[in-house]
Design a protein around this motif. Structure first.
Motif, PDB file in Angstrom:
ATOM      1  N   THR B  69       0.952  -1.336  -0.132  1.00  0.00           N
ATOM      2  CA  THR B  69      -0.006   0.160   0.084  1.00  0.00           C
ATOM      3  C   THR B  69       0.914   1.272   0.150  1.00  0.00           C
ATOM      4  O   THR B  69       0.538   2.315  -0.829  1.00  0.00           O
ATOM      5  N   ALA B  70       1.942   1.200   0.787  1.00  0.00           N
ATOM      6  CA  ALA B  70       2.870   2.416   0.891  1.00  0.00           C
ATOM      7  C   ALA B  70       4.263   2.056   1.305  1.00  0.00           C
ATOM      8  O   ALA B  70       4.355   0.990   1.982  1.00  0.00           O
ATOM      9  N   GLN B  71       5.147   2.578   1.007  1.00  0.00           N
ATOM     10  CA  GLN B  71       6.750   2.231   1.227  1.00  0.00           C
ATOM     11  C   GLN B  71       7.423   3.595   1.336  1.00  0.00           C
ATOM     12  O   GLN B  71       7.242   4.617   0.546  1.00  0.00           O
ATOM     13  N   ASP B  72       8.211   3.726   2.634  1.00  0.00           N
ATOM     14  CA  ASP B  72       8.954   4.757   2.958  1.00  0.00           C
ATOM     15  C   ASP B  72      10.472   4.405   3.028  1.00  0.00           C
ATOM     16  O   ASP B  72      10.502   3.391   3.555  1.00  0.00           O
ATOM     17  N   HIS B  73      11.195   5.238   2.586  1.00  0.00           N
ATOM     18  CA  HIS B  73      12.774   4.964   2.739  1.00  0.00           C
ATOM     19  C   HIS B  73      13.463   6.241   3.232  1.00  0.00           C
ATOM     20  O   HIS B  73      13.138   7.397   2.639  1.00  0.00           O
ATOM     21  N   SER B  83      13.719   1.042   5.634  1.00  0.00           N
ATOM     22  CA  SER B  83      12.383   1.220   4.655  1.00  0.00           C
ATOM     23  C   SER B  83      11.316   0.646   5.662  1.00  0.00           C
ATOM     24  O   SER B  83      11.456  -0.294   6.219  1.00  0.00           O
ATOM     25  N   MET B  84      10.030   1.323   5.341  1.00  0.00           N
ATOM     26  CA  MET B  84       8.893   0.719   6.061  1.00  0.00           C
ATOM     27  C   MET B  84       7.757   0.575   5.195  1.00  0.00           C
ATOM     28  O   MET B  84       7.774   1.447   4.294  1.00  0.00           O
ATOM     29  N   VAL B  86       3.942  -0.731   4.240  1.00  0.00           N
ATOM     30  CA  VAL B  86       2.409  -1.026   4.678  1.00  0.00           C
ATOM     31  C   VAL B  86       1.741  -1.694   3.708  1.00  0.00           C
ATOM     32  O   VAL B  86       1.836  -1.372   2.428  1.00  0.00           O
ATOM     33  N   GLY B  87       1.081  -2.758   4.082  1.00  0.00           N
ATOM     34  CA  GLY B  87       0.411  -3.852   2.905  1.00  0.00           C
ATOM     35  C   GLY B  87      -0.801  -4.499   3.407  1.00  0.00           C
ATOM     36  O   GLY B  87      -0.982  -4.334   4.564  1.00  0.00           O
TER      37      GLY B  87
END
Lengths: 127, 127
Positions: B69-73, B83-84, B86-87
């Motif tokens: 759904t979303a990923q942050d780096h 890296s985080m 959400v899915g």
């Protein structure tokens, strides 16, 4: 009771301190960041104590309460601590929402500071 | 299109590779961990390539599909990448569930490996 490893103690103390400060007076959160710190808030990126506190204090609610569902902590190869939090928050009169947040804590001059912070609301859009 | 920063490129390539491998043949995931790697899976801790792969291959489902759904780096002060993700995931015939996962990636001998991995199902128990 078995003693917790040091990184668990430090990580969970940090998490408790962070959300207490966030919920009572988030303008004080500057004390935990440094100028190299990065915040990614719902995909928006901020760097440095000043920019981060500006973002956090500018969030459009006046009252917020976090409650933590689960938290995990690990030591990293570079002597930092990685913490991941799953929880719920209630902002003003909005419905309760899930969130997750990850932090890296680093020891600088005998104090633990937050070098990396990532926050996402738990929006999963099932179905 | 603006070029992505390097840590975004590396982080998102890793994430794509990780879930592709997880969904097709998770016994191959050993290639991304090292003996210092830590995994926390739903609160249970594992250290080292062998223990981690043993846990992942022993998970009680035969088919799994992740969608992100979303990923942050973010870059970390020690030249790693946080890296985080959400899915959502679907394991066998279970209902779709939310999850979140955090990784730290480190460059060792010109390869990016995963030194830290934390996984939680998104169970928020509202109400």
């Amino acid at each position: 009771m078995v003693d917790q490893p040091l990184w668990e103690q430090i990580g969970s103390s940090f998490v408790q301190h962070y959300y207490q400060m966030f919920d009572s007076d988030r303008s004080q959160l500057g004390s935990i960041y440094i100028d190299a710190s990065c915040l990614t808030w719902e995909g928006q990126q901020f760097q440095g104590k000043r920019a981060i506190v500006e973002k956090l204090t500018g969030l459009p609610f006046t009252k917020i309460a976090h409650s933590i569902t689960a938290q995990d902590h690990q030591p990293t190869p570079d002597c930092c601590i990685l913490s991941m939090v799953v929880g719920q928050l209630k902002a003003d009169d909005d419905p309760i929402m899930g969130f997750h947040q990850s932090f890296i804590l680093k020891n600088i001059n005998d104090a633990w500071v937050c070098t990396n912070d990532m926050f996402r609301l738990a929006i999963h859009n099932f179905g």
